[in-house]
Write a protein that holds these residues in place. Sequence first.
Motif, PDB file in Angstrom:
ATOM      1  N   ILE A   1      40.165  39.537  44.373  1.00 44.43           N
ATOM      2  CA  ILE A   1      39.891  38.364  45.208  1.00 44.43           C
ATOM      3  C   ILE A   1      40.541  38.516  46.582  1.00 44.43           C
ATOM      4  O   ILE A   1      39.909  38.270  47.617  1.00 44.43           O
ATOM      5  N   VAL A   2      41.805  38.932  46.594  1.00 41.48           N
ATOM      6  CA  VAL A   2      42.522  39.093  47.867  1.00 41.48           C
ATOM      7  C   VAL A   2      41.850  40.166  48.723  1.00 41.48           C
ATOM      8  O   VAL A   2      41.662  39.991  49.940  1.00 41.48           O
TER       9      VAL A   2
ATOM     10  N   LEU B   1      44.541  39.550  34.830  1.00 40.48           N
ATOM     11  CA  LEU B   1      44.732  38.507  35.830  1.00 40.48           C
ATOM     12  C   LEU B   1      45.096  39.125  37.176  1.00 40.48           C
ATOM     13  O   LEU B   1      44.522  38.767  38.208  1.00 40.48           O
ATOM     14  N   TRP B   2      46.049  40.050  37.177  1.00 36.05           N
ATOM     15  CA  TRP B   2      46.495  40.644  38.433  1.00 36.05           C
ATOM     16  C   TRP B   2      45.413  41.519  39.055  1.00 36.05           C
ATOM     17  O   TRP B   2      45.296  41.592  40.284  1.00 36.05           O
TER      18      TRP B   2
ATOM     19  N   VAL C   1      49.880  43.495  45.706  1.00 38.76           N
ATOM     20  CA  VAL C   1      49.495  42.695  44.541  1.00 38.76           C
ATOM     21  C   VAL C   1      49.677  43.498  43.253  1.00 38.76           C
ATOM     22  O   VAL C   1      50.221  42.995  42.262  1.00 38.76           O
TER      23      VAL C   1
ATOM     24  N   ILE D   1      43.166  39.035  40.737  1.00 36.21           N
ATOM     25  CA  ILE D   1      43.791  38.542  41.974  1.00 36.21           C
ATOM     26  C   ILE D   1      43.688  39.591  43.079  1.00 36.21           C
ATOM     27  O   ILE D   1      43.373  39.268  44.223  1.00 36.21           O
TER      28      ILE D   1
END
Length: 97
Positions: free
Chosen positions: A22-23, A15-16, A44, A19
Amino acid sequence: MNKIDWKRKLGSRKLWAAIAGIVTGLAMVFKLDESTISSIAGAVVSVASVVSYIITEGKVDAESVKKAAETKANRPKDQKGAGLGYIQGTAETVWDE
């Protein structure tokens, strides 16, 4: 309806990583400079590491307490401790009754 296990999901490295991807992608779309993108991605990943560590240690501590409680419950009544017990693997102490 099934309940979502948020602790497990937030502790997921996948998940991280998603993320962070995406960021980073959004930062590139908005034409942020490379150092800003690197800083955001690093932040992140750092948050992911801390969250995963906290959740994992919480699970380990909970299991230690559970085992200590089971051991105490299964102990014969005439063999009570001297007053202070120690749960192996944690810094917590438990008072015997």
